[in-house]
Design an enzyme around this catalytic site. Structure first.
Site, PDB file in Angstrom:
ATOM      1  N   ASN A  49       0.845  -1.186   0.000  1.00  0.00           N
ATOM      2  CA  ASN A  49       0.000   0.000   0.000  1.00  0.00           C
ATOM      3  C   ASN A  49       0.887   1.245   0.000  1.00  0.00           C
ATOM      4  O   ASN A  49       1.515   1.555   1.005  1.00  0.00           O
ATOM      5  CB  ASN A  49      -0.895  -0.045   1.247  1.00  0.00           C
ATOM      6  N   SER A  76      -1.861   5.386   1.350  1.00  0.00           N
ATOM      7  CA  SER A  76      -2.629   5.895   2.481  1.00  0.00           C
ATOM      8  C   SER A  76      -2.317   7.374   2.667  1.00  0.00           C
ATOM      9  O   SER A  76      -1.154   7.768   2.717  1.00  0.00           O
ATOM     10  CB  SER A  76      -2.275   5.147   3.767  1.00  0.00           C
ATOM     11  N   LYS A 116      -1.150  -0.832  -4.301  1.00  0.00           N
ATOM     12  CA  LYS A 116      -2.420  -0.111  -4.141  1.00  0.00           C
ATOM     13  C   LYS A 116      -2.166   1.382  -4.270  1.00  0.00           C
ATOM     14  O   LYS A 116      -1.326   1.928  -3.550  1.00  0.00           O
ATOM     15  CB  LYS A 116      -3.015  -0.431  -2.770  1.00  0.00           C
ATOM     16  N   THR A 152      -8.996   2.140  -5.911  1.00  0.00           N
ATOM     17  CA  THR A 152      -8.029   3.034  -5.291  1.00  0.00           C
ATOM     18  C   THR A 152      -8.159   3.026  -3.770  1.00  0.00           C
ATOM     19  O   THR A 152      -9.125   2.504  -3.229  1.00  0.00           O
ATOM     20  CB  THR A 152      -8.271   4.498  -5.742  1.00  0.00           C
ATOM     21  N   GLY A 187     -16.030   5.664   0.329  1.00  0.00           N
ATOM     22  CA  GLY A 187     -17.463   5.506   0.108  1.00  0.00           C
ATOM     23  C   GLY A 187     -17.978   6.243  -1.120  1.00  0.00           C
ATOM     24  O   GLY A 187     -17.232   6.512  -2.066  1.00  0.00           O
ATOM     25  N   THR A 196     -16.175   0.466   2.994  1.00  0.00           N
ATOM     26  CA  THR A 196     -17.105   1.369   3.673  1.00  0.00           C
ATOM     27  C   THR A 196     -18.539   0.837   3.702  1.00  0.00           C
ATOM     28  O   THR A 196     -19.226   0.953   4.726  1.00  0.00           O
ATOM     29  CB  THR A 196     -17.069   2.758   2.993  1.00  0.00           C
TER      30      THR A 196
HETATM   31  C1  FMN Z   1     -11.181   3.637   8.283  1.00  0.00           C
HETATM   32  C2  FMN Z   1     -10.449   3.195   7.046  1.00  0.00           C
HETATM   33  C3  FMN Z   1      -9.216   2.559   7.194  1.00  0.00           C
HETATM   34  C4  FMN Z   1      -8.496   2.139   6.055  1.00  0.00           C
HETATM   35  N1  FMN Z   1      -7.275   1.511   6.217  1.00  0.00           N
HETATM   36  C5  FMN Z   1      -6.593   1.082   5.130  1.00  0.00           C
HETATM   37  C6  FMN Z   1      -5.345   0.420   5.283  1.00  0.00           C
HETATM   38  O1  FMN Z   1      -4.841   0.209   6.397  1.00  0.00           O
HETATM   39  N2  FMN Z   1      -4.685   0.012   4.164  1.00  0.00           N
HETATM   40  C7  FMN Z   1      -5.207   0.237   2.914  1.00  0.00           C
HETATM   41  O2  FMN Z   1      -4.574  -0.151   1.920  1.00  0.00           O
HETATM   42  N3  FMN Z   1      -6.399   0.858   2.741  1.00  0.00           N
HETATM   43  C8  FMN Z   1      -7.097   1.281   3.821  1.00  0.00           C
HETATM   44  N4  FMN Z   1      -8.313   1.909   3.643  1.00  0.00           N
HETATM   45  C9  FMN Z   1      -8.834   2.134   2.280  1.00  0.00           C
HETATM   46  C10 FMN Z   1      -9.858   1.073   1.882  1.00  0.00           C
HETATM   47  O3  FMN Z   1      -9.267  -0.215   1.880  1.00  0.00           O
HETATM   48  C11 FMN Z   1     -10.434   1.354   0.484  1.00  0.00           C
HETATM   49  O4  FMN Z   1      -9.403   1.352  -0.476  1.00  0.00           O
HETATM   50  C12 FMN Z   1     -11.146   2.709   0.427  1.00  0.00           C
HETATM   51  O5  FMN Z   1     -11.836   2.978   1.638  1.00  0.00           O
HETATM   52  C13 FMN Z   1     -12.128   2.790  -0.741  1.00  0.00           C
HETATM   53  O6  FMN Z   1     -13.081   1.753  -0.698  1.00  0.00           O
HETATM   54  P1  FMN Z   1     -14.554   1.921  -0.001  1.00  0.00           P
HETATM   55  O7  FMN Z   1     -15.172   3.176  -0.601  1.00  0.00           O
HETATM   56  O8  FMN Z   1     -15.266   0.665  -0.343  1.00  0.00           O
HETATM   57  O9  FMN Z   1     -14.296   2.085   1.472  1.00  0.00           O
HETATM   58  C14 FMN Z   1      -9.035   2.357   4.760  1.00  0.00           C
HETATM   59  C15 FMN Z   1     -10.295   2.993   4.634  1.00  0.00           C
HETATM   60  C16 FMN Z   1     -10.985   3.423   5.743  1.00  0.00           C
HETATM   61  C17 FMN Z   1     -12.318   4.116   5.568  1.00  0.00           C
END
Ligand code: FMN
Length: 182
Positions: free
Chosen positions: A11, A14, A56, A84, A107, A158
């Site tokens: 990753n 972030s 990622k 993403t 989200g 999300t």
């Molecule tokens: C609270 C939170 C913590 C996250 N922690 C990580 C993480 O540790 N490593 C990572 O690659 N992505 C992390 N993400 C990103 C999610 O894996 C994902 O890529 C992103 O939220 C978009 O997808 P979604 O809209 O379905 O949540 C995190 C997202 C959220 C909301």
């Protein structure tokens, strides 16, 4: 984790870790990917099993940046790109008090931006490099959108907060019966 993982993700996107995203720049990325693939090749020999390696990326990258990443991924033999992570953009939600908070946004507000990155990556990457689409998937139709944009696989996070783990089965069944997408 090599002997246990189905695939391994690096990753580099972030927004919550200082300077992490600078690893998406071509120079830093190339050095990282070279080290990762060398390690993967050594582990593949040791365990007799080649575990796919994914990186990622963020949605906040311009077209030239996406093309540069695709170029390095292809050259270094990375197996997949996950597109993403969360966005630092607040477009479309600037009127909400929460938009002033720090950190990555996920989200629904991320959905179109993430899909656009998937589409650009698909044009820039060789067909053999998989794209895992993620960002705002909360229904079968959302998953289908990512697949139509060129994703081979999808992920979600999300929407699980709102719908719970049953959503995954619902989407899988929805994708398997194209007449009933919702
Ligand atoms: C609270 C939170 C913590 C996250 N922690 C990580 C993480 O540790 N490593 C990572 O690659 N992505 C992390 N993400 C990103 C999610 O894996 C994902 O890529 C992103 O939220 C978009 O997808 P979604 O809209 O379905 O949540 C995190 C997202 C959220 C909301």
């Amino acid at each position: 984790m090599y002997p246990y993982a189905s695939f391994v993700t690096a990753n580099v996107s972030s927004p919550n870790t200082k300077d992490l995203r600078s690893l998406q720049q071509p120079g830093g990325l190339d050095a990282l990917l070279a080290a990762l693939t060398a390690e993967r090749d050594a582990l593949a020999k040791r365990y007799g099993n080649r575990v796919p390696l994914a990186i990622k990326i963020a949605p906040d990258i311009d077209d030239a940046g996406i093309e540069a990443i695709a170029d390095r991924v292809a050259a270094r033999g990375i197996d997949a790109v996950i597109a993403t992570n969360t966005t630092v953009s607040r477009e479309g939600i600037g009127h909400l008090p929460a938009s002033r908070e720090q950190g990555g946004l996920s989200g629904a507000p991320l959905k179109a931006l993430a899909t656009a990155v998937v589409a650009k990556l698909r044009r820039a990457l060789p067909a053999g490099v998989a794209i895992i689409g993620v960002g705002g998937i909360a229904s079968t139709a959302d998953a289908r959108e990512k697949l139509d944009a060129g994703a081979n696989l999808v992920q979600l996070y999300t929407a699980l907060v709102y719908r719970g783990p049953r959503l995954v089965g619902e989407i899988v069944r929805g994708l398997a019966s194209p007449g009933r997408i919702r």
